[in-house]
Motif scaffolding. Structure first.
Motif, PDB file in Angstrom:
ATOM      1  N   LYS A  46       0.467  11.756   1.739  1.00 43.18           N
ATOM      2  CA  LYS A  46       1.081  12.138   3.018  1.00 43.18           C
ATOM      3  C   LYS A  46       1.025  10.892   3.884  1.00 43.18           C
ATOM      4  CE  LYS A  46       0.639  15.096   7.040  1.00 43.18           C
ATOM      5  NZ  LYS A  46      -0.261  15.959   7.808  1.00 43.18           N
ATOM      6  N   ASP A  47       2.180  10.379   4.235  1.00 48.43           N
ATOM      7  CA  ASP A  47       2.262   9.116   4.972  1.00 48.43           C
ATOM      8  C   ASP A  47       1.547   8.044   4.156  1.00 48.43           C
ATOM      9  OD1 ASP A  47       3.650  10.460   7.032  1.00 48.43           O
ATOM     10  OD2 ASP A  47       1.754  11.119   7.908  1.00 48.43           O
ATOM     11  N   GLU A  48       0.586   7.373   4.703  1.00 47.13           N
ATOM     12  CA  GLU A  48      -0.131   6.312   3.988  1.00 47.13           C
ATOM     13  C   GLU A  48      -1.505   6.776   3.513  1.00 47.13           C
ATOM     14  OE1 GLU A  48       1.222   3.235   3.303  1.00 47.13           O
ATOM     15  OE2 GLU A  48       3.045   4.164   4.106  1.00 47.13           O
ATOM     16  N   ASP A 100       3.929  14.712  -3.506  1.00 44.05           N
ATOM     17  CA  ASP A 100       4.145  14.499  -2.079  1.00 44.05           C
ATOM     18  C   ASP A 100       3.791  15.779  -1.330  1.00 44.05           C
ATOM     19  OD1 ASP A 100       5.008  11.908  -2.489  1.00 44.05           O
ATOM     20  OD2 ASP A 100       7.137  12.416  -2.415  1.00 44.05           O
TER      21      ASP A 100
END
Length: 157
Positions: free
Chosen positions: A30-32, A106
């Motif tokens: 999730k994101d970075e 993801d």
């Protein structure tokens, strides 16, 4: 950690003899950040993992395990690694040979929490925060980071 019913039924027939099982590991981004959980049974930090049910698609098992263990919805994006793990012998003498299929996943929805008791803690962590993670999980995460790389495997020569 609950043992699936189909494994218990097989154990009634084969005792503690080596049992080949297919497992999945979900490396969720999730994101970075990556999703990590601390196991309730031994305190080890790891990615979400579990056993594929009979007849279940492995990618579906990775998605299911994330829902069951961390309470989140994910999408399996690609297969990152296929590996045969060294034989595991549990305290009761049961032996298992896990074929581990590692999926890059993801995040889709939900805030992680220890949903079924298999994880004592679960959350999002930056790649620089992986100091308590086993090298094998660091390797899984490294292979899952690249979005377009083919799955990694050994053997076949």
């Amino acid at each position: 950690m609950s043992t699936p019913e189909f494994v218990l039924a097989l154990r009634e027939k084969i005792g503690t003899a080596p049992l080949p099982l297919v497992g999945v590991t979900a490396v969720v981004f999730k994101d970075e950040k990556v999703l990590l959980g601390r196991r309730a049974d031994n305190g080890a930090w790891q990615c979400v993992s579990g056993i594929v049910d009979p007849g279940e698609e492995p990618a579906d098992a990775a998605v299911r395990e994330c829902r069951e263990e961390a309470g989140i919805e994910v999408r399996a994006v690609r297969l990152a690694l296929i590996q045969q793990l060294p034989r595991t012998t549990y305290a009761n003498g049961d032996q298992v040979d896990y074929l581990d299929l590692v999926f890059r996943c993801d995040w889709v929805a939900g805030d992680p929490f220890p949903a079924d008791g298999e994880l004592a803690e679960v959350g999002w962590y930056g790649l620089g925060e992986l100091t308590e993670l086993a090298q094998s999980d660091v390797h899984k995460i490294a292979l899952a980071i690249a979005e377009d790389d083919p799955a990694s495997f050994s053997g076949g020569r």
